[in-house]
Each structure stands twice: as C-alpha cells, then as structure tokens.
Scaffold this active site. Structure first.
Site, PDB file in Angstrom:
ATOM      1  N   LYS A 121       0.721  -1.074   0.045  1.00 11.60           N
ATOM      2  CA  LYS A 121      -0.064   0.022   0.116  1.00 11.60           C
ATOM      3  C   LYS A 121       0.970   1.207  -0.017  1.00 11.60           C
ATOM      4  CE  LYS A 121      -3.534   2.463   3.160  1.00 11.60           C
ATOM      5  NZ  LYS A 121      -2.774   2.917   4.243  1.00 11.60           N
ATOM      6  N   TYR A 161      -2.316 -23.903   9.698  1.00 15.03           N
ATOM      7  CA  TYR A 161      -1.984 -23.328   8.420  1.00 15.03           C
ATOM      8  C   TYR A 161      -3.128 -23.107   7.466  1.00 15.03           C
ATOM      9  CZ  TYR A 161       0.678 -23.773   3.783  1.00 15.03           C
ATOM     10  OH  TYR A 161       1.190 -23.650   2.668  1.00 15.03           O
TER      11      TYR A 161
END
Ligand code: NAD
Ligand code: UDP
Length: 331
Positions: A121, A161
């Site tokens: 960003k 995970y």
C-alpha cells in the site's frame, strides 16, 4: 497523483523493477528471486530463516541487484525506495514444519500478511499472496475450482496453516476493496523440485531421502490419497504470470496430473534404483484424501499450463537431493 514511493504504473507490466520477496530464502521464494534477478529486476528478500536457508540464495549474492535482509515479517517492515511488486511467500509450508511451529505459522499468515500488504500500500506496488490448495481442506468437490469454499477443520492440527491462509486471503481482499491495493491471490498446489529441504517432511523429499538411504518408504494410510504435483519451474512461471497480469484471483496454480501417494512412492523407488520396501504408517489427522486443481482459469486467462513432465521433474529433484546428501557427507 502517483505516490513518491511508487513507479509509474504503465511501466509495471513490462518488467518489474524492484520486487520484495518475503520468505525468499525458502524453496519457492529462492526460485522466484532467481527468476526475477534473471529478468533484470532488483530484488530484496526478507527472511528470518525459520524454515529456509541463506544457502538457497548463495548463487545470487554476487549480484548488485540482490539484497538479503534477515528479518521477521511479523515485526515492522521497512524497505527503502520504490517497490513495484511484493510477493508474500513467508510461511512454513510443510505439514511437519507448521505442526511444530503452529503459533509462528498463524502469526506470519496474519500479522506478517498485514505488514506485507501495508508495504505494498505504502509503495503503490502490486501484491501477490502465496495462498494454498489447503484452503480447500479435505475437499468435497473434485477437482477444485477457485469458487469452491473448501472443507477445513479450524480446530484440527492443520487448522493453523489452513486458517492462517484463509485469513490472509480475506485480508488481501479487504486491502483491495478498502485501500485500493492492486492485489492477487495464487492458490498453489503441491510443488516439488530442487532446494526442498531433504528433511522437510513432505512426501516427495522424504521418499527420495528414504530410497537413497535404503530405508523403507513411509506411506501414510493405504497410499490411495492423491496429490497433483507440479515441478517448481512451472509453479514459479505461473506465479509470475499472475503477478504480471491484472488478475485479482484467487487463481489456482498447479498440475492437473493427479497421482496416488503410493504410486509416487513406487516411482521414486524405481527411478532411484533403490531396494527399499514400502512401510504403511498411520494416516495423519485430517489428511486430505484427494487434491487436484481445476486450472481452467489460468489456462484461459494466461495460457499457462505445466511443461515439465513428472519423469523429468522427479529426476531433477532426485539429482538435487543426491547433491545435498553428498555435501552433507552421505556419499
Ligand atoms: P519454505 O518453508 O521453504 O519457505 C518459507 C520461507 O518463509 C522460509 O525461508 C522461512 O524462513 C520464511 N519465513 C517463515 N516465517 C517467516 C517470518 N515470520 N518472517 C520472515 N520469513 C519467514 O516453504 P515453501 O514451500 O517455499 O512455501 C513458500 C510459500 O508458498 C508459503 O507461503 C506456502 O504456504 C506457499 N505454498 C507452498 C506450496 C508448496 O508446495 N511448496 C504449496 C502451496 C503454498
Ligand atoms: N505422506 C506420506 N509419507 C510421508 C510424508 C507424507 O505418505 O513420509 C503423505 C501425507 O500423509 C499426504 C501426502 O503424502 O497424504 C502429501 O503430504 P505432503 O506433506 O507432501 O503435503 P500435503 O499435501 O499433505 O501438504
């Protein structure tokens, strides 16, 4: 107005100028760094060597376009100057690794992804999240298209995970919709090849290691569960094709060539010329019974399909593990 930290966007698709690769010292990350350096880009690799090795990048260290920074991406991230691509690959990936590192796995998938998205960003960079076929869990739809939501047990051992990656996907979408970050999600299916750690516990390096040592190959369950394995060069080409496109994804990257685990083990015995037997061991909890990507999207949009056959890929992987063993003094 273009941000001071970003390159002009029209330059982006021709070639990336400065890529940041988190997890770049790992198996996939090191191949991505190598390809990007080969394409003329500057590459900054961020890695804390939790499951990767600086040696994986030894051949790139002489390039003045390559920088390796030892850091944990769950801490604050700082990369000076313009960046036009962030590939977020940091995360343990082998079940043996993420089962022994459950909190680290959840932190890098959540906080690490937050930081990598924040970096993209700030720089106005394209962002690619390394997601996984594990987001489909033990699938009830076969093969798995991208619009399948999956069948994951959040409180089972693999949840650390699978759910970290599902959270990472949701966060990636939120940064796209809320902050306008140019994001992509790739769902990578089982990939194998040189620079996997021979002891990382995944089926292919484990079987090769066992076959070379003349030990029995530990096949879980009755070996009838399937995986669709893709050679690393093909996976890396697919990931970089998605990076260079405008696709937001998720995009499956994987081979549709499905095999049982027993067949993989038998073929490794045959190719290594080993006399090893097969030993059946207990199937791990929540081990997916089938897995195969529906690759219609990536074939249609990017013309990508795997090129390296299983026969060639497994020979190259065995040769690399033979080299690793020789360096480690195992003949
Ligand atoms: P790997 O374990 O070889 O590489 C992961 C790298 O991330 C390692 O170098 C490790 O040291 C680094 N890392 C972990 N936590 C970190 C942190 N907090 N800060 C900085 N670095 C950190 O695994 P891999 O097989 O190369 O997988 C790479 C990525 O691709 C992972 O995100 C994985 O989930 C994804 N993926 C891989 C496969 C596959 O078959 N290899 C399949 C699906 C998805
Ligand atoms: N497996 C096996 N023996 C091993 C390691 C793994 O039979 O020594 C099996 C595992 O239970 C799974 C498949 O091989 O069914 C693929 O495991 P891997 O760890 O390579 O990747 P996964 O797709 O499970 O993340």
């Amino acid at each position: 107005m273009a941000q001071a930290n970003s390159f002009p966007s029209q330059a982006r698709r021709k070639a990336f100028r400065h890529a940041v690769v988190t997890g770049g010292a790992g198996f996939l990350g090191s191949h991505l760094c190598q390809e990007l350096i080969g394409s003329g880009a500057e590459v900054t690799c961020l890695d804390n060597f939790l499951t990767g090795l600086p040696d994986n990048l030894a051949h790139l260290r002489s390039s003045d376009r390559f920088r390796l920074i030892k850091c944990d991406v769950t801490d604050y991230l700082h990369v000076p100057g313009p960046v036009d691509l962030v590939l977020h690959f940091a995360s343990p990936a082998s079940p043996a690794d993420y089962l022994r590192l459950p909190i680290e796995t959840m932190k890098v998938g959540s906080v690490g992804t937050l930081h990598a998205l924040g970096l993209a960003k700030d720089k106005g960079a394209r962002f690619v999240l390394a997601s996984t076929s594990e987001t489909y869990g033990d699938p009830q739809v076969h093969p798995q298209p991208e619009d399948y939501w999956g069948h994951v047990n959040p409180v089972g051992p693999r949840g650390v995970y699978d759910e970290a990656k599902r959270f990472a996907e949701a966060l990636t979408v939120a940064y796209r919709t809320t902050h306008g970050v140019d994001t992509a999600i790739v769902r990578i299916f089982n990939t194998y090849g040189p620079r996997m750690r021979a002891d990382d516990g995944r089926a292919i390096p484990t079987f090769i290691q066992q076959a070379l040592a003349g030990q029995p190959l530990t096949v879980a369950g009755d070996g009838s569960q399937t995986r669709s394995v893709c050679f690393v060069d093909d996976t890396v080409r697919g990931v970089l094709a998605v990076a260079a496109s405008d696709l937001a994804g998720p995009v499956n990257v994987g081979s549709p060539d499905e095999m049982t685990i027993l067949r993989i083990a038998e073929q490794i015995v045959a190719v290594t010329g080993s006399a090893s037997a097969i030993r059946f061991v207990e199937l791990p909890v929540d081990d997916p019974l089938v897995r195969r990507p529906d690759t219609t999207l990536i074939e249609r949009e990017l013309g990508w399909r795997p090129r390296v056959s299983w026969d060639e890929g497994i020979r190259r992987t065995i040769a690399a593990i033979v080299d690793q063993r020789r360096t480690a003094g195992f003949g």
